[in-house]
Scaffold this active site. Structure first.
Site, PDB file in Angstrom:
ATOM      1  N   ARG A 156      -2.618   8.227   3.977  1.00 42.58           N
ATOM      2  CA  ARG A 156      -2.817   9.079   5.157  1.00 42.58           C
ATOM      3  C   ARG A 156      -1.502   9.545   5.791  1.00 42.58           C
ATOM      4  O   ARG A 156      -1.488  10.427   6.634  1.00 42.58           O
ATOM      5  CB  ARG A 156      -3.686   8.333   6.190  1.00 42.58           C
ATOM      6  CG  ARG A 156      -5.126   8.146   5.736  1.00 42.58           C
ATOM      7  CD  ARG A 156      -5.864   7.080   6.542  1.00 42.58           C
ATOM      8  NE  ARG A 156      -5.567   5.715   6.075  1.00 42.58           N
ATOM      9  CZ  ARG A 156      -6.128   4.612   6.561  1.00 42.58           C
ATOM     10  NH1 ARG A 156      -7.015   4.709   7.545  1.00 42.58           N
ATOM     11  NH2 ARG A 156      -5.813   3.430   6.077  1.00 42.58           N
ATOM     12  N   ASN A 169      50.504   9.921  23.634  1.00 39.70           N
ATOM     13  CA  ASN A 169      49.816  11.141  24.043  1.00 39.70           C
ATOM     14  C   ASN A 169      49.705  12.103  22.861  1.00 39.70           C
ATOM     15  O   ASN A 169      50.710  12.507  22.281  1.00 39.70           O
ATOM     16  CB  ASN A 169      50.574  11.815  25.186  1.00 39.70           C
ATOM     17  CG  ASN A 169      49.749  12.961  25.739  1.00 39.70           C
ATOM     18  OD1 ASN A 169      48.810  12.753  26.496  1.00 39.70           O
ATOM     19  ND2 ASN A 169      50.080  14.175  25.323  1.00 39.70           N
ATOM     20  N   GLY A 180       0.814  -1.218   0.000  1.00 41.84           N
ATOM     21  CA  GLY A 180       0.000   0.000   0.000  1.00 41.84           C
ATOM     22  C   GLY A 180       0.845   1.265   0.000  1.00 41.84           C
ATOM     23  O   GLY A 180       2.022   1.260   0.362  1.00 41.84           O
ATOM     24  N   ARG A 217      33.441   7.528  13.974  1.00 45.59           N
ATOM     25  CA  ARG A 217      32.642   6.971  12.884  1.00 45.59           C
ATOM     26  C   ARG A 217      33.448   5.942  12.110  1.00 45.59           C
ATOM     27  O   ARG A 217      34.677   6.030  12.053  1.00 45.59           O
ATOM     28  CB  ARG A 217      32.133   8.083  11.961  1.00 45.59           C
ATOM     29  CG  ARG A 217      33.230   8.929  11.381  1.00 45.59           C
ATOM     30  CD  ARG A 217      32.718  10.232  10.779  1.00 45.59           C
ATOM     31  NE  ARG A 217      33.832  11.100  10.464  1.00 45.59           N
ATOM     32  CZ  ARG A 217      34.436  11.140   9.277  1.00 45.59           C
ATOM     33  NH1 ARG A 217      34.027  10.369   8.306  1.00 45.59           N
ATOM     34  NH2 ARG A 217      35.454  11.950   9.073  1.00 45.59           N
ATOM     35  N   ASP A 276       2.223  -2.555   8.409  1.00 48.96           N
ATOM     36  CA  ASP A 276       2.020  -1.298   9.137  1.00 48.96           C
ATOM     37  C   ASP A 276       1.639  -1.522  10.604  1.00 48.96           C
ATOM     38  O   ASP A 276       1.151  -0.622  11.264  1.00 48.96           O
ATOM     39  CB  ASP A 276       0.982  -0.406   8.428  1.00 48.96           C
ATOM     40  CG  ASP A 276      -0.433  -0.964   8.509  1.00 48.96           C
ATOM     41  OD1 ASP A 276      -0.608  -2.122   8.925  1.00 48.96           O
ATOM     42  OD2 ASP A 276      -1.370  -0.226   8.155  1.00 48.96           O
ATOM     43  N   THR A 293      -6.586  -5.587   0.548  1.00 50.45           N
ATOM     44  CA  THR A 293      -5.751  -6.561   1.270  1.00 50.45           C
ATOM     45  C   THR A 293      -5.981  -7.992   0.773  1.00 50.45           C
ATOM     46  O   THR A 293      -5.043  -8.799   0.743  1.00 50.45           O
ATOM     47  CB  THR A 293      -6.014  -6.484   2.785  1.00 50.45           C
ATOM     48  OG1 THR A 293      -7.438  -6.475   3.009  1.00 50.45           O
ATOM     49  CG2 THR A 293      -5.421  -5.221   3.389  1.00 50.45           C
ATOM     50  N   ASN A 299      45.162  13.045   6.490  1.00 51.21           N
ATOM     51  CA  ASN A 299      45.065  11.731   5.839  1.00 51.21           C
ATOM     52  C   ASN A 299      44.633  11.825   4.383  1.00 51.21           C
ATOM     53  O   ASN A 299      44.657  10.851   3.668  1.00 51.21           O
ATOM     54  CB  ASN A 299      44.088  10.838   6.607  1.00 51.21           C
ATOM     55  CG  ASN A 299      42.707  11.465   6.730  1.00 51.21           C
ATOM     56  OD1 ASN A 299      42.582  12.684   6.822  1.00 51.21           O
ATOM     57  ND2 ASN A 299      41.685  10.651   6.716  1.00 51.21           N
ATOM     58  N   TYR A 300      44.242  13.003   3.930  1.00 49.26           N
ATOM     59  CA  TYR A 300      43.626  13.116   2.614  1.00 49.26           C
ATOM     60  C   TYR A 300      44.352  14.163   1.784  1.00 49.26           C
ATOM     61  O   TYR A 300      44.504  15.309   2.218  1.00 49.26           O
ATOM     62  CB  TYR A 300      42.157  13.518   2.813  1.00 49.26           C
ATOM     63  CG  TYR A 300      41.318  13.568   1.567  1.00 49.26           C
ATOM     64  CD1 TYR A 300      41.279  12.502   0.692  1.00 49.26           C
ATOM     65  CD2 TYR A 300      40.541  14.685   1.284  1.00 49.26           C
ATOM     66  CE1 TYR A 300      40.490  12.544  -0.445  1.00 49.26           C
ATOM     67  CE2 TYR A 300      39.739  14.730   0.149  1.00 49.26           C
ATOM     68  CZ  TYR A 300      39.724  13.664  -0.708  1.00 49.26           C
ATOM     69  OH  TYR A 300      38.947  13.697  -1.839  1.00 49.26           O
TER      70      TYR A 300
HETATM   71  C1  UD1 Z   1      -6.974  -3.310   7.761  1.00 48.05           C
HETATM   72  C2  UD1 Z   1      -8.182  -4.254   7.901  1.00 48.05           C
HETATM   73  C3  UD1 Z   1      -8.988  -3.870   9.133  1.00 48.05           C
HETATM   74  C4  UD1 Z   1      -8.112  -3.875  10.357  1.00 48.05           C
HETATM   75  C5  UD1 Z   1      -6.887  -3.006  10.150  1.00 48.05           C
HETATM   76  C6  UD1 Z   1      -5.921  -3.185  11.309  1.00 48.05           C
HETATM   77  C7  UD1 Z   1      -8.864  -4.915   5.612  1.00 48.05           C
HETATM   78  C8  UD1 Z   1      -9.825  -4.685   4.526  1.00 48.05           C
HETATM   79  N1  UD1 Z   1      -8.999  -4.155   6.701  1.00 48.05           N
HETATM   80  O1  UD1 Z   1      -7.525  -2.020   7.520  1.00 48.05           O
HETATM   81  O2  UD1 Z   1     -10.057  -4.795   9.313  1.00 48.05           O
HETATM   82  O3  UD1 Z   1      -8.851  -3.433  11.483  1.00 48.05           O
HETATM   83  O4  UD1 Z   1      -6.200  -3.359   8.947  1.00 48.05           O
HETATM   84  O5  UD1 Z   1      -4.849  -2.339  11.215  1.00 48.05           O
HETATM   85  O6  UD1 Z   1      -8.015  -5.768   5.501  1.00 48.05           O
HETATM   86  N2  UD1 Z   1      -2.057  -3.433   1.521  1.00 48.05           N
HETATM   87  C9  UD1 Z   1      -1.547  -4.031   0.393  1.00 48.05           C
HETATM   88  N3  UD1 Z   1      -2.263  -3.937  -0.763  1.00 48.05           N
HETATM   89  C10 UD1 Z   1      -3.461  -3.338  -0.834  1.00 48.05           C
HETATM   90  C11 UD1 Z   1      -3.978  -2.731   0.333  1.00 48.05           C
HETATM   91  C12 UD1 Z   1      -3.250  -2.807   1.505  1.00 48.05           C
HETATM   92  O7  UD1 Z   1      -0.454  -4.606   0.417  1.00 48.05           O
HETATM   93  O8  UD1 Z   1      -4.052  -3.330  -1.914  1.00 48.05           O
HETATM   94  C13 UD1 Z   1      -1.244  -3.501   2.769  1.00 48.05           C
HETATM   95  C14 UD1 Z   1      -0.845  -2.143   3.268  1.00 48.05           C
HETATM   96  O9  UD1 Z   1       0.426  -1.795   2.771  1.00 48.05           O
HETATM   97  C15 UD1 Z   1      -0.860  -2.326   4.774  1.00 48.05           C
HETATM   98  C16 UD1 Z   1      -1.846  -3.447   5.016  1.00 48.05           C
HETATM   99  O10 UD1 Z   1      -2.049  -4.081   3.785  1.00 48.05           O
HETATM  100  O11 UD1 Z   1       0.416  -2.710   5.269  1.00 48.05           O
HETATM  101  C17 UD1 Z   1      -3.184  -2.934   5.579  1.00 48.05           C
HETATM  102  O12 UD1 Z   1      -3.748  -2.045   4.655  1.00 48.05           O
HETATM  103  P1  UD1 Z   1      -4.519  -0.751   5.133  1.00 48.05           P
HETATM  104  O13 UD1 Z   1      -5.002  -0.026   3.938  1.00 48.05           O
HETATM  105  O14 UD1 Z   1      -3.697  -0.004   6.089  1.00 48.05           O
HETATM  106  O15 UD1 Z   1      -5.764  -1.407   5.862  1.00 48.05           O
HETATM  107  P2  UD1 Z   1      -6.657  -0.750   6.987  1.00 48.05           P
HETATM  108  O16 UD1 Z   1      -7.632   0.178   6.370  1.00 48.05           O
HETATM  109  O17 UD1 Z   1      -5.819  -0.245   8.072  1.00 48.05           O
HETATM  110 CA    CA Z   2      -3.666  -0.111   8.368  1.00 45.86          CA
END
Ligand code: UD1
Ligand code: CA
Length: 466
Positions: free
Chosen positions: A16, A375, A12, A331, A102, A78, A384-385
């Protein structure tokens, strides 16, 4: 035990977050979210980790090792994300653990509990849930008489469902075959026009497959991060959790709210951490050290009884009894040996600094090998450079370097040599020799007075002209 494959959703954009970077690359306590999840899975010991990437995939691939990547070109939800792993997964027997990239605060112990619960109850799907505030926008778990019926996304909740507090964490255990059979039936008929993974729970339930929720106590461990408010909160939650573990393990943290210790840092007992320290990467600190105030360490290895204040140190080793700061900088591959001392405004890079040696003030040591009990006078510099190449400075044991010395590399100073203050050393100094490499001093008798008279005459002449 049956095979466990972990699938991490990380394709994703994270709209937001309002960022040009993909969401899972944002850091919680100085470590990208996706690495928190993947490292915890490695520590848990699953058979394979698959990460679904899509938006700015390369940025994610560049920072994650030891996993298989699959690609989701369009982010259609998802459920659609999980489907992208079909080629890799659909033939496999066993269990698939699905996590979100996430939700970085999840602990391996909790994942282990989820897996155990799933196996003991012979479920086809087990979702992890937790109680949340009704104001949060997570999906909600729908139960009738205690039995899970499905998950409804926040945007799709009916009014009568809005007082449900049990949220879907989006961490699940599935029977792999049952997961892909159910995914085939998921549609995008919902508020967001997405293919929801959450629908799989309701579908399996209708197909009379055993689905269940494993509810955990600590919501803070599983809340997904969708914006920078949640990101900042996650850093605080993790900071508090880590600091508490260190306190309980015998580390003295004076002000836990002003101390940021990364998840992979190890600290020994009776070590005190003063306020304002940031300790990150794979840093290891021994016993009985005194660290801070105001230090930043990255990938440091610090042995016992070391004292460091107001300093920025990275990628180096410090042996027992060393004393550093205030305002030192190390470093890239420095090795500071036992009981050495680096004082105010001392910088080192790629330097071995021998036992008991001292650089107490205003010194730069780069690309150097320094022996024992050397010391460095105030203001000593290794040149050095030369604008093109970096060269080595070698200083053997018991050398005394006078203040404001330039050591023009490549150059070697042999044992017990003595360098006069203000010297620019360009040639090897032999053992026991005294090197003086500066213009000889000339005193002109009475000349200070004459100089003053000449200046006054010149001044008078100039004023007359005006
Ligand atoms: C999702 C859940 C929700 C849950 C919440 C918890 C779904 C539909 N909803 O909502 O029930 O309460 O997580 O945090 O699953 N992602 C993809 N591809 C996509 C969409 C999302 O890989 O097409 C990944 C995103 O990168 C992210 C994760 O899936 O890491 C969750 O996606 P996100 O859009 O944040 O879902 P939420 O709306 O938070
Ligand atoms: Ca989420």
């Amino acid at each position: 035990m049956e095979e466990v494959i972990a699938l991490v959703l990380a394709a994703g954009k994270g709209t937001r977050m309002k960022s040009e970077k993909p969401k899972v690359v944002h850091e919680v306590l100085y470590k990208p979210m996706i690495n928190h999840v993947v490292d915890e899975l490695k520590a848990l010991g699953v058979d394979e980790i698959i990460v679904v990437v899509g938006h700015e995939a390369k940025q994610v691939e560049d920072i994650v090792d030891g996993v298989t990547f699959v690609y989701q070109d369009q982010q259609l939800g998802t459920g659609h994300a999980v489907l992208q792993a079909k080629d890799v997964l659909a033939d496999k027997e066993g269990m698939t653990l699905v996590l979100c990239g996430d939700a970085p605060l999840v602990r391996k112990e909790t994942l282990k509990e989820l897996i155990n619960y799933h196996q003991e109850n012979q479920n086809k799907a087990t979702l992890m849930s937790a109680d949340c505030d009704t104001s949060t926008h997570y999906g909600r778990v729908i139960k009738i008489d205690g039995q899970v019926k499905g998950i409804v996304e926040y945007k799709d909740l009916q009014d009568s469902q809005k007082d449900i507090t049990e949220m879907n964490t989006s961490e699940y255990c599935f029977d792999n075959q049952a997961l892909f059979a159910a995914l085939a039936k998921v549609t995008n008929d919902n508020a967001q026009k997405e293919y929801y993974l959450t629908d799989v729970i309701g579908i399996m339930n209708e197909d009379n497959l055993k689905v269940d929720a494993y509810k955990i106590d600590d919501f803070n461990e599983v809340g997904g991060i969708n914006d920078r408010v949640a990101l900042a909160e996650a850093t605080q939650i993790l900071r508090d959790r880590i600091n508490k573990e260190h306190l309980l393990n015998g580390v003295n943290i004076i002000d836990p709210q002003n101390t940021y210790i990364g998840r992979d840092v190890v600290i020994g007992i009776d070590t005190t951490i003063e306020p304002g320290c940031i300790i990150k990467g794979n840093t290891v600190i021994g016993n009985n050290c005194h660290i801070g105030p105001y230090c930043e360490f990255t990938n440091m290895e610090i042995k016992d009884n070391v004292e460091i204040k107001f300093s920025v140190l990275s990628d180096s080793i410090i042996e027992c009894g060393v004393d550093i700061g205030p305002y030192s900088r190390l470093r890239t591959n420095c090795h500071i040996k036992e009981n050495a001392h680096l004082g105010n405004f001392v910088e080192m890079k790629k330097a071995i600094f021998g036992k008991g040696s001292k650089a107490s003030h205003l010194t730069y040591v780069g690309d150097a090998e320094v022996g024992e009990d050397v010391n460095f006078g105030c203001g000593t510099i290794t040149s050095n450079y030369d604008g093109k190449n970096k060269s080595l400075t070698k200083i053997e044991d018991n050398v005394f370097i006078g203040c404001n010395t330039n050591l023009v590399a490549p150059v070697t100073v042999r044992r017990n040599a003595y360098i006069a203050a203000g010297s620019t050393i360009t040639k090897e100094v032999e053992e026991d020799a005294l090197a003086i490499a500066r213009a000889r001093q000339v005193n002109k008798e009475g000349y200070s007075k004459i100089l003053k008279e000449i200046r006054e005459q010149e001044y008078a002449k100039r004023n007359k002209k005006k």
